[in-house]
Design an enzyme around this catalytic site. Structure first.
Site, PDB file in Angstrom:
ATOM      1  N   CYS A   3       0.861  -1.188   0.000  1.00 52.98           N
ATOM      2  CA  CYS A   3       0.000   0.000   0.000  1.00 52.98           C
ATOM      3  C   CYS A   3       0.895   1.235   0.000  1.00 52.98           C
ATOM      4  CB  CYS A   3      -0.903  -0.015   1.239  1.00 52.98           C
ATOM      5  SG  CYS A   3      -1.753   1.544   1.542  1.00 52.98           S
ATOM      6  N   CYS A   6       0.694   3.238   3.234  1.00 53.51           N
ATOM      7  CA  CYS A   6       1.403   2.611   4.358  1.00 53.51           C
ATOM      8  C   CYS A   6       2.911   2.813   4.194  1.00 53.51           C
ATOM      9  CB  CYS A   6       1.049   1.133   4.449  1.00 53.51           C
ATOM     10  SG  CYS A   6      -0.587   0.833   5.173  1.00 53.51           S
ATOM     11  N   ASP A  29      -0.165  16.202  -1.643  1.00 50.00           N
ATOM     12  CA  ASP A  29      -0.453  15.296  -2.751  1.00 50.00           C
ATOM     13  C   ASP A  29       0.615  15.485  -3.832  1.00 50.00           C
ATOM     14  OD1 ASP A  29      -3.272  13.731  -3.778  1.00 50.00           O
ATOM     15  OD2 ASP A  29      -1.758  14.227  -5.295  1.00 50.00           O
ATOM     16  N   HIS A  45      -4.072   1.033   8.687  1.00 50.66           N
ATOM     17  CA  HIS A  45      -4.726   0.641   7.432  1.00 50.66           C
ATOM     18  C   HIS A  45      -5.874  -0.308   7.764  1.00 50.66           C
ATOM     19  CE1 HIS A  45      -4.444  -0.424   2.944  1.00 50.66           C
ATOM     20  NE2 HIS A  45      -5.483  -1.072   3.432  1.00 50.66           N
ATOM     21  N   ASN A  86     -12.762   9.903  -2.245  1.00 50.89           N
ATOM     22  CA  ASN A  86     -13.097   9.062  -3.386  1.00 50.89           C
ATOM     23  C   ASN A  86     -13.228   7.637  -2.877  1.00 50.89           C
ATOM     24  OD1 ASN A  86     -12.897  11.226  -5.193  1.00 50.89           O
ATOM     25  ND2 ASN A  86     -10.690  10.932  -5.411  1.00 50.89           N
ATOM     26  N   THR A  94      -7.987   5.556  -6.269  1.00 54.98           N
ATOM     27  CA  THR A  94      -6.786   4.873  -6.776  1.00 54.98           C
ATOM     28  C   THR A  94      -5.970   4.222  -5.661  1.00 54.98           C
ATOM     29  OG1 THR A  94      -5.507   6.923  -6.725  1.00 54.98           O
ATOM     30  CG2 THR A  94      -6.606   6.363  -8.808  1.00 54.98           C
ATOM     31  N   HIS A  97      -6.579   2.900   0.755  1.00 58.43           N
ATOM     32  CA  HIS A  97      -6.314   3.168   2.181  1.00 58.43           C
ATOM     33  C   HIS A  97      -7.081   4.463   2.423  1.00 58.43           C
ATOM     34  CE1 HIS A  97      -3.032   3.600   5.555  1.00 58.43           C
ATOM     35  NE2 HIS A  97      -3.960   4.512   5.771  1.00 58.43           N
ATOM     36  N   HIS A  99      -8.648   7.883   2.778  1.00 58.70           N
ATOM     37  CA  HIS A  99      -7.974   9.183   2.846  1.00 58.70           C
ATOM     38  C   HIS A  99      -8.955  10.278   2.466  1.00 58.70           C
ATOM     39  CE1 HIS A  99      -7.356   7.540  -1.202  1.00 58.70           C
ATOM     40  NE2 HIS A  99      -7.406   8.773  -1.650  1.00 58.70           N
ATOM     41  N   HIS A 101      -9.047  14.169   0.846  1.00 60.58           N
ATOM     42  CA  HIS A 101      -8.344  15.237   0.141  1.00 60.58           C
ATOM     43  C   HIS A 101      -8.802  16.570   0.734  1.00 60.58           C
ATOM     44  CE1 HIS A 101      -7.121  12.622  -3.342  1.00 60.58           C
ATOM     45  NE2 HIS A 101      -8.171  11.943  -2.945  1.00 60.58           N
TER      46      HIS A 101
HETATM   47  P1  5GP Z   1      -7.532   8.806  -4.775  1.00 59.88           P
HETATM   48  O1  5GP Z   1      -7.588   8.915  -6.261  1.00 59.88           O
HETATM   49  O2  5GP Z   1      -7.306   7.397  -4.333  1.00 59.88           O
HETATM   50  O3  5GP Z   1      -8.676   9.474  -4.086  1.00 59.88           O
HETATM   51  O4  5GP Z   1      -6.303   9.679  -4.325  1.00 59.88           O
HETATM   52  C1  5GP Z   1      -5.004   9.200  -4.211  1.00 59.88           C
HETATM   53  C2  5GP Z   1      -4.121  10.423  -4.205  1.00 59.88           C
HETATM   54  O5  5GP Z   1      -2.844  10.036  -3.775  1.00 59.88           O
HETATM   55  C3  5GP Z   1      -3.981  11.077  -5.588  1.00 59.88           C
HETATM   56  O6  5GP Z   1      -4.419  12.425  -5.533  1.00 59.88           O
HETATM   57  C4  5GP Z   1      -2.489  10.957  -5.883  1.00 59.88           C
HETATM   58  O7  5GP Z   1      -1.964  12.076  -6.538  1.00 59.88           O
HETATM   59  C5  5GP Z   1      -1.890  10.760  -4.506  1.00 59.88           C
HETATM   60  N1  5GP Z   1      -0.682   9.955  -4.519  1.00 59.88           N
HETATM   61  C6  5GP Z   1      -0.528   8.750  -5.126  1.00 59.88           C
HETATM   62  N2  5GP Z   1       0.711   8.286  -4.921  1.00 59.88           N
HETATM   63  C7  5GP Z   1       1.351   9.225  -4.150  1.00 59.88           C
HETATM   64  C8  5GP Z   1       2.661   9.298  -3.606  1.00 59.88           C
HETATM   65  O8  5GP Z   1       3.519   8.429  -3.771  1.00 59.88           O
HETATM   66  N3  5GP Z   1       2.961  10.406  -2.878  1.00 59.88           N
HETATM   67  C9  5GP Z   1       2.040  11.410  -2.669  1.00 59.88           C
HETATM   68  N4  5GP Z   1       2.446  12.459  -1.936  1.00 59.88           N
HETATM   69  N5  5GP Z   1       0.794  11.358  -3.149  1.00 59.88           N
HETATM   70  C10 5GP Z   1       0.452  10.278  -3.894  1.00 59.88           C
HETATM   71 ZN    ZN Z   2      -2.240   1.400   3.715  1.00 58.53          ZN
END
Ligand code: 5GP
Ligand code: ZN
Length: 113
Positions: A3, A6, A29, A45, A86, A94, A97, A99, A101
């Protein structure tokens, strides 16, 4: 566990931390959609997205929301912001875990989709 978040928590993937305590981590982000875009996660997690929240496990969600004003202040968000979760396939999630925003730093679009 494979993950990304994580790995960020345990330091295997670097991140720019905005706020951290024993329960949660907030970091910038990597692909911001607004001048301010912070991801806030529980360190445990346990939940993948909002759909996993129950009365029994919702304490950590309440805790995250109790810290959002402080995190917003750290980022200088004095005129409002948006919180997004999301969830699942149709929510275009994506990272599985849970989260939140925190986005802002500009006047956001009136419609969220
Ligand atoms: P989701 O699409 O799952 O709601 O949001 C996942 C978020 O995590 C995305 O906005 C993406 O840019 C961010 N993200 C994905 N991988 C990484 C990473 O390795 N580091 C950071 N800082 N953000 C990440
Ligand atoms: Zn996780």
């Amino acid at each position: 566990m494979d993950c990304i978040f994580c790995k960020i928590i345990n330091g295997d993937i670097p991140s720019t931390k905005v706020y951290e305590d024993d329960k949660i981590l907030a970091f910038e982000d990597i692909n911001p959609c607004a001048p301010v875009h912070v991801v806030i996660i529980p360190k445990d997690h346990l939940l993948t997205c909002a759909d996993d929240i129950t009365e029994e496990n919702s304490g950590i969600i309440a805790y995250i929301f109790s810290k959002i004003p402080e995190i917003a202040r750290i980022k200088g968000l004095t005129n409002g912001y948006r919180i997004v979760n999301n969830c699942g396939e149709d929510g275009a999630q994506t990272v599985r875990h849970i989260h939140f925003h925190l986005v802002g730093g500009t006047k956001l679009t009136e419609k969220i989709c």
